[in-house]
Every structure is written in C-alpha cells, then in structure tokens.
Design a protein around this motif. Structure first.
Motif, PDB file in Angstrom:
ATOM      1  N   THR A  28     -14.209 -34.710 -30.322  1.00  0.00           N
ATOM      2  CA  THR A  28     -14.592 -34.058 -31.531  1.00  0.00           C
ATOM      3  C   THR A  28     -14.584 -32.533 -30.811  1.00  0.00           C
ATOM      4  OG1 THR A  28     -15.648 -35.705 -32.927  1.00  0.00           O
ATOM      5  CG2 THR A  28     -15.891 -33.530 -33.578  1.00  0.00           C
ATOM      6  N   VAL A  29     -13.780 -31.271 -31.236  1.00  0.00           N
ATOM      7  CA  VAL A  29     -14.017 -29.970 -30.635  1.00  0.00           C
ATOM      8  C   VAL A  29     -13.753 -29.063 -31.816  1.00  0.00           C
ATOM      9  CG1 VAL A  29     -12.890 -28.572 -29.007  1.00  0.00           C
ATOM     10  CG2 VAL A  29     -12.473 -30.290 -29.259  1.00  0.00           C
ATOM     11  N   ASN A  30     -15.014 -28.755 -31.586  1.00  0.00           N
ATOM     12  CA  ASN A  30     -15.694 -27.590 -32.523  1.00  0.00           C
ATOM     13  C   ASN A  30     -15.729 -28.528 -34.139  1.00  0.00           C
ATOM     14  OD1 ASN A  30     -15.935 -25.705 -31.194  1.00  0.00           O
ATOM     15  ND2 ASN A  30     -14.561 -24.229 -31.899  1.00  0.00           N
ATOM     16  N   LYS A  32     -14.126 -30.232 -35.086  1.00  0.00           N
ATOM     17  CA  LYS A  32     -13.163 -30.930 -35.277  1.00  0.00           C
ATOM     18  C   LYS A  32     -12.094 -32.391 -34.414  1.00  0.00           C
ATOM     19  CE  LYS A  32     -11.261 -26.985 -38.184  1.00  0.00           C
ATOM     20  NZ  LYS A  32     -10.199 -25.665 -37.648  1.00  0.00           N
ATOM     21  N   LEU A  34     -10.143 -33.772 -32.306  1.00  0.00           N
ATOM     22  CA  LEU A  34      -8.996 -33.412 -31.066  1.00  0.00           C
ATOM     23  C   LEU A  34      -7.140 -33.175 -31.826  1.00  0.00           C
ATOM     24  CD1 LEU A  34      -8.412 -32.168 -27.948  1.00  0.00           C
ATOM     25  CD2 LEU A  34      -7.881 -34.624 -27.753  1.00  0.00           C
ATOM     26  N   ASP A  36      -6.777 -32.748 -34.802  1.00  0.00           N
ATOM     27  CA  ASP A  36      -6.701 -31.605 -35.553  1.00  0.00           C
ATOM     28  C   ASP A  36      -6.542 -29.927 -34.938  1.00  0.00           C
ATOM     29  OD1 ASP A  36      -6.205 -33.496 -37.693  1.00  0.00           O
ATOM     30  OD2 ASP A  36      -7.774 -33.512 -38.360  1.00  0.00           O
ATOM     31  N   TYR A  37      -7.516 -30.085 -33.608  1.00  0.00           N
ATOM     32  CA  TYR A  37      -8.181 -28.855 -33.279  1.00  0.00           C
ATOM     33  C   TYR A  37      -6.891 -28.219 -32.537  1.00  0.00           C
ATOM     34  CZ  TYR A  37     -10.334 -24.964 -30.878  1.00  0.00           C
ATOM     35  OH  TYR A  37     -11.158 -23.635 -30.736  1.00  0.00           O
ATOM     36  N   LYS A  44      -2.973 -32.228 -25.378  1.00  0.00           N
ATOM     37  CA  LYS A  44      -3.828 -32.972 -25.680  1.00  0.00           C
ATOM     38  C   LYS A  44      -3.970 -33.526 -24.322  1.00  0.00           C
ATOM     39  CE  LYS A  44      -2.260 -32.966 -29.984  1.00  0.00           C
ATOM     40  NZ  LYS A  44      -1.944 -33.860 -31.519  1.00  0.00           N
ATOM     41  N   THR A  65     -18.054 -27.775 -28.100  1.00  0.00           N
ATOM     42  CA  THR A  65     -17.887 -26.466 -28.752  1.00  0.00           C
ATOM     43  C   THR A  65     -16.756 -26.073 -28.025  1.00  0.00           C
ATOM     44  OG1 THR A  65     -20.107 -27.042 -29.626  1.00  0.00           O
ATOM     45  CG2 THR A  65     -19.615 -24.694 -29.516  1.00  0.00           C
ATOM     46  N   TYR A  71      -4.888 -21.570 -26.651  1.00  0.00           N
ATOM     47  CA  TYR A  71      -5.483 -23.088 -27.305  1.00  0.00           C
ATOM     48  C   TYR A  71      -5.252 -23.365 -25.539  1.00  0.00           C
ATOM     49  CZ  TYR A  71      -0.025 -22.600 -27.515  1.00  0.00           C
ATOM     50  OH  TYR A  71       1.200 -22.691 -27.506  1.00  0.00           O
ATOM     51  N   GLN A  74      -8.644 -22.919 -23.899  1.00  0.00           N
ATOM     52  CA  GLN A  74      -9.402 -23.722 -24.538  1.00  0.00           C
ATOM     53  C   GLN A  74      -9.068 -24.925 -23.765  1.00  0.00           C
ATOM     54  OE1 GLN A  74      -9.617 -23.177 -28.578  1.00  0.00           O
ATOM     55  NE2 GLN A  74     -10.636 -20.997 -28.462  1.00  0.00           N
TER      56      GLN A  74
END
Length: 130
Positions: A28-30, A32, A34, A36-37, A44, A65, A71, A74
């Motif tokens: 889960t990132v932010n 959401k 992975l 979807d983010y 990925k 977070t 992207y 990140q």
C-alpha cells in the motif's frame, strides 16, 4: 500488535517512509494499492525486487508514504526503504544479498542548483554578436 520494521528510502527528490508488517504481501502506497498508485509494470516490478532477491515474497505487508519527485524516483525511494526495512527485520540473512544487488546504496544523483547569471544550472542565455 504485530512486530513492525521501519525503513526510510530516498532517491533524487523523493522520500519514502516504509513500514513492514508480517503478512501476505500487500503493498500500500499513500493509502492506495501499488497497482493503482504506479501505472507502469516495470516500475512496479522494481519496487518488488528486494523481496525477490531476499527470497521472502508474500511474507510482509508494506505500508508506505511517499512524497516528492516523479514516479520513477518514488519507486527507487520505495525500493531503498523496503531494502532497509528488510535489513532491520533480519540483518544477517538479508543484508549481504541486498548489498550485493546494490539496493542499500542511496542514489546520490540530485538536480544541480541554479547559478546566478544563468537560466538553469548550466544553461546560459543565447549569445548574439550584435
């Protein structure tokens, strides 16, 4: 509450605060998932690489977070943070593998600062003889 492992990852201007919890492999990132983010499959896959190399796919849930940068930056920060958190989980087993893959090294490439008299870091205004 279950045992948690923390790691901070950075790349370019991105920062990722990563929390590993023993689980089923959800990332889960932010707040959401992975998928979807991050849109691109190759990005990925890059985030999941530390688990593949350490041989612990599906053993940890990741709650991260991330802020700053684009992207790919990140994703690199996430990879760095996950690698650091895995080292905290089991240092003797995972650290040599992740270090050999180069996942524990902070990517030090940053944007160069703008200099006065120039338009950008090195870009000068166009020269004209007349």
């Amino acid at each position: 509450m279950a045992t948690q492992f923390y790691g901070t990852g950075r790349r370019k201007s991105s920062t990722a605060r990563v929390r590993l919890i023993p689980g089923t492999g959800n990332i889960t990132v932010n707040k959401k998932p992975l998928d979807d983010y991050l849109a691109m499959e190759i990005v990925k896959r890059e985030v999941k690489r530390p688990f593949e190399i350490a041989g612990c796919e599906g053993q940890f849930d990741v709650i991260a977070t991330v802020n700053g940068g684009g992207y790919t930056g990140q994703a690199g920060a996430l990879r760095h943070g996950i690698s650091r958190a895995l080292c905290e989980a089991d240092r003797e087993a995972y650290r040599p593998l992740l270090k050999a893959a180069g996942f524990l090294t902070r990517d030090s490439r940053m944007k160069e600062r703008k200099k006065y008299g120039l338009k950008k870091a090195r870009r000068a205004s166009q020269f004209s003889k007349r």
